[in-house]
Each structure stands twice: as C-alpha cells, then as structure tokens.
Design a protein around this motif. Structure first.
Motif, PDB file in Angstrom:
ATOM      1  N   ARG A 135      51.806  47.172  17.425  1.00 24.73           N
ATOM      2  CA  ARG A 135      51.895  48.438  16.686  1.00 24.73           C
ATOM      3  C   ARG A 135      50.932  49.483  17.268  1.00 24.73           C
ATOM      4  O   ARG A 135      51.274  50.659  17.382  1.00 24.73           O
ATOM      5  CB  ARG A 135      51.595  48.216  15.200  1.00 24.73           C
ATOM      6  N   ASP A 136      49.722  49.029  17.657  1.00 29.93           N
ATOM      7  CA  ASP A 136      48.754  49.966  18.250  1.00 29.93           C
ATOM      8  C   ASP A 136      49.278  50.520  19.573  1.00 29.93           C
ATOM      9  O   ASP A 136      49.128  51.710  19.858  1.00 29.93           O
ATOM     10  CB  ASP A 136      47.406  49.259  18.473  1.00 29.93           C
ATOM     11  N   LEU A 163      51.913  53.094  18.952  1.00 30.34           N
ATOM     12  CA  LEU A 163      51.313  54.329  18.445  1.00 30.34           C
ATOM     13  C   LEU A 163      50.651  55.111  19.575  1.00 30.34           C
ATOM     14  O   LEU A 163      50.764  56.343  19.636  1.00 30.34           O
ATOM     15  CB  LEU A 163      50.290  53.986  17.347  1.00 30.34           C
ATOM     16  N   ARG A 164      49.954  54.413  20.510  1.00 30.73           N
ATOM     17  CA  ARG A 164      49.310  55.090  21.640  1.00 30.73           C
ATOM     18  C   ARG A 164      50.349  55.766  22.525  1.00 30.73           C
ATOM     19  O   ARG A 164      50.149  56.883  23.000  1.00 30.73           O
ATOM     20  CB  ARG A 164      48.501  54.087  22.474  1.00 30.73           C
ATOM     21  N   HIS A 191      53.213  56.871  21.611  1.00 29.88           N
ATOM     22  CA  HIS A 191      53.720  58.045  20.893  1.00 29.88           C
ATOM     23  C   HIS A 191      52.745  59.202  20.994  1.00 29.88           C
ATOM     24  O   HIS A 191      53.133  60.363  21.231  1.00 29.88           O
ATOM     25  CB  HIS A 191      53.972  57.673  19.424  1.00 29.88           C
ATOM     26  N   ASP A 192      51.444  58.900  20.846  1.00 25.26           N
ATOM     27  CA  ASP A 192      50.438  59.963  20.859  1.00 25.26           C
ATOM     28  C   ASP A 192      50.238  60.549  22.254  1.00 25.26           C
ATOM     29  O   ASP A 192      49.998  61.751  22.410  1.00 25.26           O
ATOM     30  CB  ASP A 192      49.101  59.422  20.339  1.00 25.26           C
TER      31      ASP A 192
END
Length: 463
Positions: free
Chosen positions: A194-195, A198-199, A201-202
C-alpha cells in the motif's frame, strides 16, 4: 404463482377444481334437502353427499396423477433438455416417447434443439480456431518470460490476484496454495504494498523498487508497476528458483470484476467456488473417517487448471473391505498419509472464503465439521449442494445422483476415476460450470436467487 413450478401450479389447479366440485355437490344437496322439506331424509342426503365427495375426489386425484405423469413431467423434461442444449455444449436427448400425449410438442422441440445444436457447433468451431491462435500466442509469451528470472503477480485495483507464473506460485505456496482471485495480502504484508502504491501516486511514477515480506516470514525484493487509472498493478519479485518452470495462471477479466456489497447480491459468475469430494471408511459421519479429499477451484465461471487439492488421509482405523471395493483405497495407501486434522487445516487455507460445493454436501460437510472441536478450524463458508442445483434445473421428479446429473450434461467420468475424490470433484465442478450458464439464462442471477430456488427442493435430501 409465477414463482411456483409447473407441476405445483397444475396440482393447485386440480385442488381448486376439487374444491369447486365439492362446493357444487354440497350446494346441490342443500338445495334438494330444502325443497324436499323432510327431516327424515337427512341420512339419505348425508350418505349421498359422502359418496359424491369421495367419488369426485377420487376421480380428480386419478386424473391429476395421469396428467402429472403424462403432461407435467414430460413438459418439465423437455424444458430442461432445451435449456441444456441452448446453454451447454451438450446434445441433450429429448425423449419423444415419454411425451407422446403432448402432440407435436416433443418433435418440434427436438427439431428446434437440433437447429440450436448446429448453430452451437458452428460457433464452437470458430471459437476453437480462435482459441488455437490465442494458445499459440500465449505459449510464445511463456517462452519469452521463461528467460526473465522474475516472479510475476498481476493484481486488480482491489488487490485480487489476476495472474501468477510458476515462480510466483512457488513463493505463494510457501504461505498457502496459490489461488486466482485471492487477496495479495493473503500472501504478502499489506503495508509495504500500500505504501509503494501511494508513493507512485504521489510521485507520478509508474514503477518503483519494493521490499516486501511474506506471511511465512520470507523477505523479497523487486519492483511494483501500477497501471494507469484504477486498473491494478504488477508485483515482480526475485524468485526462489530462477530455473523454475513458468506456467501462467490467469484470468484478465478479473481486472474489471465488480464486487457486490453482500454475498446474497453477488452474481453467480462472480463467486469463487471450491468443489470438493471425500472418500470415507463408511457412510456414517459419526463413526467413520475420511481416507481421501480432493478439490478444484472455479473462478469467473471456469475451472482453474492447476489449482487442485488432493491428498490421502490416515483415518486411524482399518478401512473396511466393502469401502475399499468402492473407492479402491487400502490401509497401505494411507499408512503414511497425514491425519485429517492436518488435512483440514490445509484444505481450509485452500478454500479461503470461497463457496464450498459438493454433491450431497451435507455428508461431506459433516466430516469437516466433526474436526472443529479438535482443530479450532471452522468451515463457515457458504455451501451449495449440486443435488439441489440439479433439482432446480431438471425438476424434483428426476433422479439426482452424480452419475445421472453427469449423464444429462454429457460429462464423462473415466471409470478409473469414479469414486475417487479428485475424479468426482472434477466431474461435479464440470456440472456446476454447466448449470451456472443455465441458471443465468433462467434469471437466477445471484447467490441469493439460487439459494431461494434450492430451498424449494430440500425434501429431496430427506428422501
């Protein structure tokens, strides 16, 4: 009324006719008695009424039985045969002789079935050519991938496994059996994945390095690649054995599969099924034991090649000769096999949260439930019984043994596999796949719909 079966509706029609006839007889006798005006004639009128009631009822029952045997049942069989021909690749035979009192209906249905069969054959031939081309392309892809020493798992946006290769399967098997449509988090720690997503995506990157631990304590490194939008991602890890074979197991339709909010509202095709069978020392779950358990998985309406569970089981008791004569399993064959408690643990992991399916499921489930106090393993998954599923398709008046069901659906159980756990489980799974298509065509679309229909035939299990 429209939800009742044809036979039940006709039975209710005759019941209504009987009530009407009895009412007419009672009214006629009452009017006659009033007009006669002689109290001494009461006994004669009562006797006449009883004879009329019993006679009318007997005649109506006799006519209903004839109608049920020669009209209702044949119509039910013709409808089931047409459904099988229309939605399953089977040349289902229509018994014209049993429907001889239906005029031209049976021959006309047979002719229509032949037309459907010819159309289906043409489509099948075209599909076969297309499949051969796709198979060639897939084999070429596998050859290319075999030179790339990376274990590959493709997951949907909601983290369900859509594809895995042989090296990924080896990693997954260290935790539990590799399964399509299972959660990636059944095998790997959730937080690193999940991390990483998210990275990406960011930072607007589509591919980054990742380190992730498995549920068995092993740590792996590799890369994770996300697709645009919400199409999912690919997890590529350093495999345990770079020389391992790389067969691909996949279903790309799972990438866009919708997830229903409740089990009852889930479409039948969207469910994952584990179809299983047990061979035992006898027919009494309270005192007999399992000697073999076999199972296969159905995902997206298809049997998943390679996702199988098969094991002998040590029953800790002598196998009676009469049981060996049926399934061919001897004491020597199970001497070094695991105990049923260990088998239940592995099978529970293999099944996951899938719907369990068996033929006469109550018998097989009784053996699984019997282990719960010793193992703390609860088989609380939803359960379907193919005996009841068969009754929904072919009517309650038919025979619903596994052999009879397979015969109607043109499923062949090789003689050497009959009464083996894997042979019977595979045949049952093929029957499930065939019936799913028929259910959908009849408007039985969700798990809740099917449950409601099977509940109407519970009396069959008691028989």
């Amino acid at each position: 009324m429209k939800h009742f079966s044809l036979r039940l509706r006709i039975f209710l029609f005759f019941c209504l006719a009987a009530v009407g006839c009895l009412g007419a007889v009672a009214l006629a006798l009452w009017v006659g008695f009033r007009q006669l005006g002689d109290p001494a004639a009461t006994s004669a009128f009562v006797t006449t009424g009883l004879i009329a009631v019993l006679g009318s009822t007997g005649i109506l029952i006799f006519i209903w039985l004839l109608f049920d045997e020669n009209v209702s049942k044949p119509v039910e069989r013709i409808a089931a045969s047409l459904r099988v021909r229309a939605h399953v690749d089977v040349s289902s035979h229509i018994d014209v002789k049993s429907a001889r009192y239906l005029g031209d209906l049976a021959p006309a249905a047979s002719a229509m079935g032949s037309v459907l069969e010819n159309l289906a054959r043409e489509r099948a031939e075209k599909s076969k050519r297309d499949l051969a081309q796709l198979t060639t392309q897939r084999d070429q892809l596998v050859e290319i991938l075999s030179d790339i020493p990376i274990a590959t798992i493709l997951a949907s946006a909601d983290h369900q496994v859509v594809l895995y290769d042989g090296q990924a399967a080896a990693i997954m098997d260290r935790v539990s059996a590799a399964r399509l449509n299972a959660s990636v988090f059944d095998y790997f720690d959730e937080t690193p994945i999940r991390d990483a997503l998210l990275r990406m995506h960011d930072t607007r990157k589509s591919r980054i390095e990742i380190g992730v631990g498995s549920r068995c304590g092993e740590n792996y490194t590799g890369h994770i690649r996300a697709f645009e939008g919400t199409a999912g991602y690919t997890l590529m890890l350093e495999p345990l054995n770079t020389a391992a074979a790389r067969p691909l197991t996949y279903d790309f339709e799972l990438l866009t599969a919708a997830r229903a909010s409740t089990l009852s509202s889930t479409p039948l095709r969207d469910l994952t099924y584990v179809v299983f069978d047990t061979e035992t020392t006898g027919l009494d779950p309270t005192k007999d034991e399992v000697v073999q358990l076999g199972a296969v998985r159905i995902v997206n309406g298809k049997i998943v090649t390679g996702e199988e569970f098969i094991t002998y089981v040590n029953p800790a008791m002598k196998i009676p000769k009469r049981s060996t004569d049926v399934h061919g399993i001897t004491d020597a064959m199970v001497a070094d096999a695991p105990a049923f408690g260990e088998t239940c643990s592995r099978f529970h992991s293999f099944a996951g949260d899938a719907v369990l399916v068996a033929h006469n499921a109550g018998f097989d489930m009784a053996f699984l439930h019997k282990q719960a106090p010793q193992t703390d393993i609860m088989f609380d998954q939803p359960v379907l019984d193919t005996v009841l599923m068969s009754a929904v398709v072919f009517g309650g008046s038919e025979v619903h043994t596994l052999d009879a069901l397979c015969a109607r659906l043109a499923i062949t159980i090789p003689e050497d596999l009959r009464h083996t756990a894997m042979g019977d489980a595979l045949a049952t799974a093929q029957a499930v796949v065939a019936m799913l298509a028929i259910f959908t065509a009849r408007g039985i679309e969700t798990f809740g719909d099917l449950q409601a229909e099977t509940q109407k035939h519970l009396r069959i299990l008691k028989q």
